[in-house]
Structure formats: C-alpha cells, structure tokens
Design an enzyme around this catalytic site. Structure first.
Site, PDB file in Angstrom:
ATOM      1  N   HIS A  73       0.833  -1.206   0.000  1.00 46.22           N
ATOM      2  CA  HIS A  73       0.000   0.000   0.000  1.00 46.22           C
ATOM      3  C   HIS A  73       0.867   1.255   0.000  1.00 46.22           C
ATOM      4  CE1 HIS A  73      -4.017  -1.882   1.060  1.00 46.22           C
ATOM      5  NE2 HIS A  73      -3.176  -2.889   1.158  1.00 46.22           N
ATOM      6  N   ASP A 173      -6.452   5.504   2.657  1.00 48.70           N
ATOM      7  CA  ASP A 173      -6.559   4.116   2.230  1.00 48.70           C
ATOM      8  C   ASP A 173      -7.889   3.519   2.685  1.00 48.70           C
ATOM      9  OD1 ASP A 173      -5.731   1.617   1.182  1.00 48.70           O
ATOM     10  OD2 ASP A 173      -3.682   1.912   1.873  1.00 48.70           O
TER      11      ASP A 173
END
Length: 544
Positions: A73, A173
C-alpha cells in the site's frame, strides 16, 4: 524527523488576495440568497471558479497521504507522491517509523526530502505488538488483527497530525473510514486511493450489492480451493474482523469526495472501473501503473553479473512479494518445478520475522547441486525492477500482487501466475484474460504439482505455443510507455478541482453567514462590515 509548524490561517501570506476573495464571497452568498439575478449568478459562478482555480494552480497544494501499514500500500502512495511533487504539490506521507526505515534512504538518494515529508504515526501500545511489528512487512499472520486494532486506535494521534499540517487535501486508504470523517470536520476534501486492482474491487462491491448473483464477467472468479483457503484463514483473522474490514471498505468509498483513485489503466481494467462506478456512484479515476523506476542504488553486482552471463530471454525471476511466505510444501513443489524446467532462474526467498531458515534447510536435499549454474537463490531482497528490465529475463513467476503485475506489464515481461490469497487469484485471472501470462492451476485440494509448474514455465518462456503471450506482454508495455503520464495529468486536474471547490465553499459559507446576519440590509452596509472584519483579522495576524 522534521517538525512542522502549524500554518496560521491569519498569516499575511494567506491574506495576499483576501480582498478579492472576500468580494467574491460576498457576492456568492448574495447569489445564493437570490438577491443577484440568475444570469448574473451564472456568470459570477463561472468567474469565481476560474479565479479560484488560478489561485490553486499558482500555489503549492499540500497533500497528506495516509496509507495502510503494508508495503504493498505504501509503495504506490510513495510513487504517486513522486509524480505529484513534479506538478507543484507538497506531500506529507504519514506512517509508522517501522515503515520509514526503507523509505528514508530512498528519498535522500532521489533528492526528495524537501518535497516529500515523512510524518511519524506512533501507534498506541498493545500486548504482543512491539514497534517493529507496526508494519505488515514480516508480521506474523496471527498478529494482523492486533495491528488493525492498534491502527484503529490511532485516530486521536492522526487528528493531531491533521491539525498540525493543515493540508489542502487528504489521500487515504481503505481501512480507516474515520480519517475522511476527521478531515470533513475541518472542511478538508479527502479522496480514497485504492491500491489494488479494479477487478478485485468490482468483484467485492458486486458481492456486497448482489450476494446471491454471479459476477457479470465470467473470466473473473475464485476457484473452489481458493474459497476453502479463505475459510481456513478465518482462524488467523476472526470473521468479526473481516466483517469490520468490509464495512470499512464501503465507508471509505462512500466518504471519498466525488472521486476514487485506483491503480491501473483503462486498457486492462476499464470495464471493471465502469462497473465499480455503477455500483458506488463514484467517478473512478485510473491512476496508471505507478511502478518504481530502478535507481543506481538498486544495483546488486553479484545478481546482475550472474544474470548478464545468460542468454536473452532464458531466465525467469521468481518472487512472491515482501509479505507472503510460502509453506514448506509449496516451497518444495516450486523447487522441483524449477529443477524440471529448462530455464535459468533467480529466486527470492523470504521468511517471517523470527522464523528464518538456512537455504539448505528450506529447500529439498541436493537442490543446489542439481540445478548448478542454472539457478540463484537470494535471501530477503533483490533489485526487482532492474532484474525484470534485463533483456535476459523471459518470465516472472509471481503471486500476482497488483504492484508486481503492474511492474511486469510496464516492463513487458510475461507472467507465470501462482496466486496465493486475497486479490491475487482475481488478478491472475485478469492476467490470463488479457493474454499476458498463464496460471499454474492447483489441483482440487489446492496443492501445487511440480510437473504443472515446469510445463507452464516452459510454455510461457520457451515454447512456440507461448509466442502469443510473449508478444502481448511486449505490446502492452509499448502501450503503457506511449501513454506516459496521461493518467497522472488527469488525476492532477481532478484533485485541483476538489481543492478549488473546497476554497469556494469556505468563502461562500462566510458570505452566507454574513447574509443571514444582515438580512434586509443593503450591500453597502455588508461591505463596510466586511472591511471592519478584514482589518481586525490583519491586526491579529500582525500581532501573532
């Protein structure tokens, strides 16, 4: 780590164009009160938006990036940051110190420390989760739920960070739906950045909306043994945590300001982006491959020297990502498959923290003697981008994590897909759908077979039957290179629009408040009051 002084909203730097903004704000408020005729309102609205856009374009836009704590990520967030800083953005990347260990030196090497600022997120202390486990890199699987709990408890710390930095925009996120909520309370627009594939998200949102109907794209599916494995993984992550993650995903999309950024490009997953949009009522913006470019510091002379001695297209790179660890059974089957194949190979082998084995123990007895100079096994890390970009590489044995798929497509290396879990099986199906790779299919019990592994490797890399796969991989690479930063340029325009709307909204709110206070008063009286307020604000700024 650098410290940051909070920006004062009453500073002279921000009052430079205050008078023009105030006049526009007053008239915008009056327009909404139906005091200004409709035609003039439309012209004024257009002028306000254009003028505000010009101001946004002239100053650096401050973006706070807040990814989940996994390397898969953080890496695309960092690559996006590198793109944005060349387009008048200043980036603040927020994560734990454990994740910054590998990033700090990269920023120094690429001379980016003045443009990309690392902001440390100190997670609250929890049993069994010392600071070096504040990352998914090397995290024992049974501690994943504990890490998520600690992350969820970091909201007050994140709020302090947001108050200190005062960004123009938040990029977040999929596991922190509270982050856009905190930003909204401060009138800061926020956008979710989905770092996995549109294929996977379209599948998930379809399942949320229509749990008992088949996915409309028949080439994308989970095999029975993959469903079985996911059920077994519930022992590591309880069903309650999985349900909480699904809820977080839906809220993160819902709270994103008009748009959702997603890693990919329309040539491979455009129809899946469109399907997500229809299911979520959000505009889906593909952001491109966001692949890390190789640097001079990535060199490993021993690996590259060995690779350079091989013939063109004769060697494969074998890696299953930084956060997935093979079982002993899978490791042995892969070893035998490589031994039986007709290609050279570089195999990167990783172990969970605290469970490291000697390579001789991890691999079948006599493995190194049997493969001889055909194979090289590397522990922990290898310069993946440089290796894949070497002309002697003819294939990539990959778990099909989305970052690895994007890297392979950009460079033009065909994929031997060996998915393990999560989104990887769906990514592997997509790789086959677009014709740039072939999957090693397990048996009905989910077991690998060395004969299947060697057959797929030989077909993709050497055999005439795999020529179309190799050709499509090269063609896809050419398409990506021709496009350049087309997606990034589009993203920049979308983000600037959000920041512009936010600025207009703030000014309009002030004007509407003044309109309500002076309801029934004339414009001259309102203007005189505004000048008094402006003078007081400037006086306060001067005395701070």
């Amino acid at each position: 780590m650098a410290t940051y002084k909070p920006r004062s909203k009453n500073s002279f730097e921000q009052t430079e164009n205050r008078e023009k903004l105030l006049d526009r704000g007053l008239r915008e408020g009056l327009k909404q009160s139906s005091i200004i005729p409709s035609q003039e309102s439309k012209e004024l609205e257009k002028k306000v938006f254009m003028d505000s856009s010009m101001e946004i374009n002239q100053k650096s836009v401050r973006v706070l990036m807040f990814p989940w704590l996994g390397h898969g990520h953080i890496s695309p967030f960092l690559e996006l940051a590198k793109k944005l800083v060349t387009r008048n953005f200043t980036i603040f990347l927020c994560s734990t110190p454990a994740n910054f260990i590998s990033i700090k030196q990269k920023l120094i090497n690429e001379d980016l420390t003045e443009k990309i600022h690392l902001v440390e997120l100190r997670l609250p202390s929890l049993p069994d989760l010392p600071p070096h486990y504040h990352t998914t890199n090397g995290l024992p699987p049974h501690l994943m739920s504990t890490l998520k709990k600690a992350f969820a408890k970091s909201r007050p710390i994140f709020t302090q960070i947001l108050n200190t930095i005062e960004p123009d925009l938040l990029l977040y996120d999929l596991l922190q739906p509270w982050a856009p909520k905190v930003a909204a309370e401060k009138n800061i627009p926020s956008v979710v950045f989905a770092t996995s594939s549109a294929t996977m998200f379209s599948y998930m949102f379809h399942t949320f909306r229509y749990p008992y109907s088949e996915f409309p794209f028949s080439s994308i599916y989970y095999r029975d043994y993959e469903f079985t494995r996911m059920l077994k993984n519930q022992d590591l992550e309880p069903i309650e945590q999985q349900q909480k993650d699904n809820t977080s995903l839906k809220l993160c999309f819902k709270r994103s300001s008009n748009i959702v950024l997603i890693k990919g490009f329309k040539e491979i997953d455009g129809k899946y982006c469109d399907y997500i949009s229809s299911l979520t009522n959000k505009k889906i913006i593909p952001i491109g491959p966001l692949v890390q470019e190789p640097t001079s510091e990535d060199g490993n002379s021993q690996i590259l020297t060995w690779l350079n001695q091989k013939t063109k297209g004769s060697t494969i790179f074998v890696s299953f990502g930084s956060e997935y660890f093979l079982s002993q059974e899978d490791r042995e089957k892969i070893a035998h498959g490589l031994e039986q194949s007709r290609v050279n190979f570089i195999w990167v082998m990783r172990f969970p923290k605290g469970e490291k084995l000697k390579l001789e123990q991890a691999l079948p007895q006599g493995f190194f003697k049997k493969v001889g100079e055909r194979g090289m096994v590397v522990e922990d890390w290898a310069p993946q981008a440089k290796i894949l970009g070497n002309p002697n590489i003819g294939g990539f044995v990959s778990h099909c994590g989305w970052n690895s798929v994007m890297e392979s497509l950009k460079i033009g290396v065909p994929i031997i897909a060996m998915p393990m879990h999560l989104d990887q099986p769906l990514n592997a199906r997509l790789v086959e759908e677009i014709g740039v790779g072939l999957e090693v299919v397990r048996d009905k019990d989910g077991k690998l077979h060395s004969e299947t592994i060697s057959q797929v490797i030989n077909k993709v890399v050497l055999d005439k039957s795999g020529e179309s796969i190799r050709a499509k991989a090269k063609k896809m690479s050419g398409t990506i290179r021709v496009k350049g930063d087309e997606e990034i340029d589009n993203v920049v325009q979308e983000l600037l629009k959000l920041c512009t709307r936010s600025n207009i909204s703030s000014v309009s709110d002030l004007a509407m408040t003044m309109t309500q206070i002076f309801s029934g008063s004339d414009l001259a009286m309102m203007t005189r009051f505004a000048r008094e307020v402006e003078g007081f604000v400037c006086f306060v700024a001067a005395t701070e």
